[in-house]
Design an enzyme around this catalytic site. Structure first.
Site, PDB file in Angstrom:
ATOM      1  N   LYS A  93       0.827  -1.206   0.000  1.00  0.00           N
ATOM      2  CA  LYS A  93       0.000   0.000   0.000  1.00  0.00           C
ATOM      3  C   LYS A  93       0.865   1.261   0.000  1.00  0.00           C
ATOM      4  O   LYS A  93       0.602   2.209  -0.748  1.00  0.00           O
ATOM      5  CB  LYS A  93      -0.921  -0.008   1.217  1.00  0.00           C
ATOM      6  CG  LYS A  93      -2.026  -1.041   1.148  1.00  0.00           C
ATOM      7  CD  LYS A  93      -2.902  -0.987   2.389  1.00  0.00           C
ATOM      8  CE  LYS A  93      -4.055  -1.968   2.303  1.00  0.00           C
ATOM      9  NZ  LYS A  93      -4.929  -1.907   3.501  1.00  0.00           N
TER      10      LYS A  93
ATOM     11  N   SER B 217      -0.764   0.603   6.024  1.00  0.00           N
ATOM     12  CA  SER B 217      -0.978  -0.288   7.159  1.00  0.00           C
ATOM     13  C   SER B 217      -2.034  -1.326   6.808  1.00  0.00           C
ATOM     14  O   SER B 217      -2.935  -1.069   5.998  1.00  0.00           O
ATOM     15  CB  SER B 217      -1.413   0.516   8.392  1.00  0.00           C
ATOM     16  OG  SER B 217      -1.431  -0.295   9.551  1.00  0.00           O
ATOM     17  N   ASP B 218      -1.914  -2.499   7.412  1.00  0.00           N
ATOM     18  CA  ASP B 218      -2.906  -3.547   7.193  1.00  0.00           C
ATOM     19  C   ASP B 218      -2.900  -4.503   8.380  1.00  0.00           C
ATOM     20  O   ASP B 218      -1.933  -4.541   9.151  1.00  0.00           O
ATOM     21  CB  ASP B 218      -2.628  -4.316   5.903  1.00  0.00           C
ATOM     22  CG  ASP B 218      -3.908  -4.847   5.267  1.00  0.00           C
ATOM     23  OD1 ASP B 218      -4.626  -5.606   5.947  1.00  0.00           O
ATOM     24  OD2 ASP B 218      -4.197  -4.511   4.113  1.00  0.00           O
ATOM     25  N   GLN B 219      -3.998  -5.254   8.515  1.00  0.00           N
ATOM     26  CA  GLN B 219      -4.143  -6.213   9.611  1.00  0.00           C
ATOM     27  C   GLN B 219      -4.434  -7.611   9.089  1.00  0.00           C
ATOM     28  O   GLN B 219      -5.082  -7.776   8.057  1.00  0.00           O
ATOM     29  CB  GLN B 219      -5.293  -5.811  10.536  1.00  0.00           C
ATOM     30  CG  GLN B 219      -4.959  -4.759  11.560  1.00  0.00           C
ATOM     31  CD  GLN B 219      -6.095  -4.564  12.547  1.00  0.00           C
ATOM     32  OE1 GLN B 219      -7.257  -4.551  12.167  1.00  0.00           O
ATOM     33  NE2 GLN B 219      -5.761  -4.384  13.809  1.00  0.00           N
TER      34      GLN B 219
ATOM     35  N   GLY C 137       0.435  -4.561  10.563  1.00  0.00           N
ATOM     36  CA  GLY C 137       1.658  -4.199   9.862  1.00  0.00           C
ATOM     37  C   GLY C 137       1.614  -2.745   9.436  1.00  0.00           C
ATOM     38  O   GLY C 137       0.536  -2.193   9.175  1.00  0.00           O
TER      39      GLY C 137
END
Length: 211
Positions: free
Chosen positions: A71, A87-89, A124
């Site tokens: 991203k 950011s990501d989960q 992250g």
């Protein structure tokens, strides 16, 4: 948190640095806004399913990191003179990775499976500049759900509605979702969607916010 490549030379850090949040997440936007960080938001437009398919079998925490990097890079390549935060989960439950529920029926089934058990929520994050990731890391929270009743679950789903489908765990800890849990071990902001303290530290290092 894990860190990666060095930041650009200090000589490039001047007043007026711009920050772009490469995310549609309302929770991440609220975090930066609440912390007083000036930013603009942009959808990164990455194909998350394709990335997941290409990294089949990867550790869920590492996948969260790779998605965050993708991203940040996508937006940074479009605007290389801005700092870009991605950011990501991911959610790790019972030895497997869980994806977002497609509808409330799937969310109900998911929460029934997870009640009384512990899962891990990985957040992250990556910071990019000049079309390259200059820092990234991942943080994990250990989440233990209580043995709530079906009656509570029905009331919870009715109150939260389809808004909870935007969360990989089908809950918002800042809302009624807090009642789903007996215990949460880890950073609160990590649960919301982004490990804020390390992010703020890197933004200070980059000169985006005051030291």
């Amino acid at each position: 948190m894990n860190s990666s490549e060095a930041l650009p030379p200090v000589g490039l850090l001047e007043r007026g640095e711009r920050l772009i949040l490469a995310s549609r997440s309302a929770a991440r936007r609220a975090m930066l806004t609440g912390a007083g960080v000036p930013y603009t938001a942009m959808d990164a437009g990455v194909d998350e399913d394709a990335i997941k398919a290409s990294l089949d079998g990867i550790d869920p925490a590492e996948l969260a990191l790779e998605l965050a990097r993708a991203k940040a890079l996508a937006v940074s390549r479009h605007d290389p003179e801005a700092w870009v935060l991605g950011s990501d989960q991911t959610l790790d439950f019972d030895g497997g990775m869980v994806s977002k529920a497609k509808d409330l029926a799937e969310a109900r089934h998911r929460l029934q499976q997870m009640r009384g058990h512990t899962h891990h929520l990985n957040s992250g994050v990556a910071l990019a500049w000049g079309g390259a990731v200059v820092w990234s890391g991942v943080d994990t929270a250990r989440m233990t759900m209580r043995r709530f009743t079906d009656e509570f679950l029905d009331a919870y789903l009715e109150a939260e509605g389809e808004g909870l489908l935007g969360s990989v765990g089908c809950y918002r800890l800042e809302g009624m979702g807090s009642q789903l849990f007996d215990r949460v071990e880890g950073d609160y902001f990590t649960v919301l969607g982004m490990p804020l303290w390390p992010v703020l530290a890197e933004l200070r290092r980059a000169g985006v916010i005051a030291t």
